[in-house]
Design an enzyme around this catalytic site. Structure first.
Site, PDB file in Angstrom:
ATOM      1  N   MET A  71      11.080 -55.525  34.482  1.00 17.54           N
ATOM      2  CA  MET A  71       9.598 -54.610  35.666  1.00 17.54           C
ATOM      3  C   MET A  71       8.889 -53.652  34.746  1.00 17.54           C
ATOM      4  SD  MET A  71      11.935 -53.553  38.963  1.00 17.54           S
ATOM      5  CE  MET A  71      13.098 -53.001  38.633  1.00 17.54           C
TER       6      MET A  71
ATOM      7  N   LEU B 167       8.571 -50.416  29.407  1.00 15.26           N
ATOM      8  CA  LEU B 167       9.768 -51.036  28.618  1.00 15.26           C
ATOM      9  C   LEU B 167       9.951 -49.831  26.895  1.00 15.26           C
ATOM     10  CD1 LEU B 167       7.601 -54.465  27.791  1.00 15.26           C
ATOM     11  CD2 LEU B 167       9.338 -53.848  29.293  1.00 15.26           C
TER      12      LEU B 167
ATOM     13  N   GLY C  47      15.543 -51.014  24.308  1.00 12.45           N
ATOM     14  CA  GLY C  47      16.473 -51.985  25.706  1.00 12.45           C
ATOM     15  C   GLY C  47      15.968 -53.099  25.820  1.00 12.45           C
ATOM     16  N   HIS C  48      14.349 -53.061  26.383  1.00 12.41           N
ATOM     17  CA  HIS C  48      13.893 -54.313  26.310  1.00 12.41           C
ATOM     18  C   HIS C  48      13.613 -55.222  25.349  1.00 12.41           C
ATOM     19  CE1 HIS C  48      12.618 -51.218  30.481  1.00 12.41           C
ATOM     20  NE2 HIS C  48      13.201 -53.040  30.332  1.00 12.41           N
TER      21      HIS C  48
ATOM     22  N   GLY D  91      20.042 -58.281  29.824  1.00  7.46           N
ATOM     23  CA  GLY D  91      21.035 -56.873  29.338  1.00  7.46           C
ATOM     24  C   GLY D  91      22.258 -57.270  30.509  1.00  7.46           C
TER      25      GLY D  91
ATOM     26  N   LYS E 263      23.705 -53.513  30.179  1.00  6.12           N
ATOM     27  CA  LYS E 263      23.326 -52.650  31.075  1.00  6.12           C
ATOM     28  C   LYS E 263      23.582 -53.544  33.254  1.00  6.12           C
ATOM     29  CE  LYS E 263      21.597 -48.439  32.329  1.00  6.12           C
ATOM     30  NZ  LYS E 263      20.181 -48.736  32.721  1.00  6.12           N
TER      31      LYS E 263
ATOM     32  N   GLN F 250      24.520 -57.894  37.552  1.00  7.19           N
ATOM     33  CA  GLN F 250      23.614 -59.426  37.749  1.00  7.19           C
ATOM     34  C   GLN F 250      23.004 -60.293  36.640  1.00  7.19           C
ATOM     35  OE1 GLN F 250      19.548 -57.430  37.400  1.00  7.19           O
ATOM     36  NE2 GLN F 250      18.863 -58.209  35.538  1.00  7.19           N
TER      37      GLN F 250
ATOM     38  N   SER G  71      17.137 -46.323  29.829  1.00  4.32           N
ATOM     39  CA  SER G  71      16.664 -46.901  30.549  1.00  4.32           C
ATOM     40  C   SER G  71      15.621 -46.807  31.385  1.00  4.32           C
ATOM     41  CB  SER G  71      17.583 -46.671  32.627  1.00  4.32           C
ATOM     42  OG  SER G  71      17.042 -46.582  33.289  1.00  4.32           O
TER      43      SER G  71
HETATM   44  P1  AMP Z   1      14.444 -53.636  33.614  1.00  2.00           P
HETATM   45  O1  AMP Z   1      12.996 -53.645  33.191  1.00  2.00           O
HETATM   46  O2  AMP Z   1      15.664 -52.510  34.219  1.00  2.00           O
HETATM   47  O3  AMP Z   1      14.306 -54.891  35.282  1.00  2.00           O
HETATM   48  O4  AMP Z   1      15.249 -54.263  32.673  1.00  2.00           O
HETATM   49  C1  AMP Z   1      15.424 -55.718  32.608  1.00  2.00           C
HETATM   50  C2  AMP Z   1      16.009 -56.438  31.581  1.00  2.00           C
HETATM   51  O5  AMP Z   1      16.040 -55.652  30.449  1.00  2.00           O
HETATM   52  C3  AMP Z   1      16.925 -55.885  32.269  1.00  2.00           C
HETATM   53  O6  AMP Z   1      17.365 -57.295  31.519  1.00  2.00           O
HETATM   54  C4  AMP Z   1      18.290 -55.497  31.869  1.00  2.00           C
HETATM   55  O7  AMP Z   1      19.182 -55.435  31.977  1.00  2.00           O
HETATM   56  C5  AMP Z   1      17.832 -55.301  30.341  1.00  2.00           C
HETATM   57  N1  AMP Z   1      18.034 -53.738  29.861  1.00  2.00           N
HETATM   58  C6  AMP Z   1      17.274 -52.031  30.161  1.00  2.00           C
HETATM   59  N2  AMP Z   1      17.831 -51.451  30.038  1.00  2.00           N
HETATM   60  C7  AMP Z   1      18.886 -51.935  28.988  1.00  2.00           C
HETATM   61  C8  AMP Z   1      19.350 -51.227  28.305  1.00  2.00           C
HETATM   62  N3  AMP Z   1      19.835 -49.813  27.853  1.00  2.00           N
HETATM   63  N4  AMP Z   1      20.151 -52.082  26.988  1.00  2.00           N
HETATM   64  C9  AMP Z   1      19.598 -53.486  27.254  1.00  2.00           C
HETATM   65  N5  AMP Z   1      19.318 -53.924  27.786  1.00  2.00           N
HETATM   66  C10 AMP Z   1      18.577 -53.346  28.709  1.00  2.00           C
END
Ligand code: AMP
Length: 287
Positions: A31, A34, A37-38, A148, A150, A154, A186
């Site tokens: 989303m 970034l 983690g991303h 992830g 995290k 999901q 996050s």
């Molecule tokens: P999001 O943009 O929050 O929807 O996350 C996109 C992807 O990045 C998802 O697969 C999340 O699980 C992963 N993600 C988000 N935060 C982290 C993190 N701290 N470590 C690893 N993966 C992450």
């Protein structure tokens, strides 16, 4: 790196790649806003796949009424810099109307796995996730997709969906990346005030306490771990617990004691002011 906004353009670009190469297509849905983690997911995709596709789409379907869809943080310029540095080939950034021309009448719903944890506290959330991820999977048709841990629930939901719908996509779960002091990275951390950011450390600390407890006990019940974690979180006066639950993973079923399962998840969601944070730890438990 190429930035693409339309589904038709992305399809033809990927088709073109497939015609000229026999390497795999790797996909990382996000989303945006970034962070490292991303980036860790993107780097893994870069190492494993020939073509790396990143999507950035704040999916309205997975936000409930009163949640943060409108104020979800966005920074396209910075996202594109991070994507480029991580070796992304194609960035897909569709508009809401491109993804959901009206009327849209199909929902993908994974049952069972979505009844607890975030599924219980965010009704409809995982229908929104499963629907957008299946649409993205149909558009990109990747060989591998990187997610992830995290968002461990999901991952379990998407793995089930891929299996049930015979999508033939390898789901690659990736470890949680944390800040130096332990806070799970996050996009939503930017909402925290300075004081909330400090107090949010109780989350990763409570998981570390639970880990030490598991390592020093031959048998334990989920309730013992849940109360240990909740008590530590309660040492922060700003923390409001949404849930702390210990379940088998990836089935997300309750279990009686540690003799009844191999792999457990200690999962939590806690609010600091208006900001809801999630974190978890997956542990193997010996018989
Ligand atoms: P999001 O943009 O929050 O929807 O996350 C996109 C992807 O990045 C998802 O697969 C999340 O699980 C992963 N993600 C988000 N935060 C982290 C993190 N701290 N470590 C690893 N993966 C992450």
């Amino acid at each position: 790196m190429e930035v693409i906004h339309s589904i038709a353009d992305l399809r033809s670009r990927i088709k073109d790649y497939r015609r000229k190469n026999d390497q795999s297509v790797g996909f990382v849905p996000t989303m945006g806003y970034l962070h490292e983690g991303h980036a860790s997911l993107l780097r893994k995709a870069r190492a494993q796949s020939g073509l790396v596709v990143l999507s950035i789409f704040v999916n309205p379907l997975q936000f409930g009424p009163g949640e943060d869809f409108e104020r979800y943080p966005r920074n396209t310029e910075r996202d594109l810099q991070l994507a480029e540095a991580a070796g992304v080939d194609l960035v897909f950034m569709p508009s809401v109307s491109e993804m959901y021309p009206s009327p849209t009448r199909t929902t993908v719903s994974v049952t069972g796995l979505t009844s607890r944890l975030c599924g219980a506290s965010r009704p409809g959330h995982f229908d929104g996730v499963a629907t957008v991820v299946s649409k993205l999977f149909h558009i990109v048709q990747p060989d591998q997709a990187f997610f992830g841990l995290k968002d461990a629930q999901q991952v379990a939901v998407i793995e089930q969906m891929v299996q049930d719908l015979n999508l033939g996509i390898e789901i690659v779960p990736c470890p949680i990346l944390r800040e130096a002091d332990g806070l799970a990275m996050s996009s939503r951390n930017v909402y925290l005030s300075e004081e909330e950011r400090k107090e949010a450390l109780v989350l990763s600390q409570s998981l570390q306490k639970a880990k030490a407890f598991v390592e020093s006990h031959t048998a334990f019940t989920p309730q013992e771990l849940e109360s240990l974690v909740s008590q530590h979180i309660a040492t922060s006066s700003l923390a409001i617990i949404d849930y702390v639950e210990v379940l088998a993973y990836p089935t997300l079923e309750p279990f009686k004691n540690s003799h009844h399962t191999h792999s457990i998840i200690i999962a939590l969601a806690v609010k600091f002011g208006k900001t809801r944070l999630i974190d978890n730890l997956i542990l193997q438990v010996g018989k």
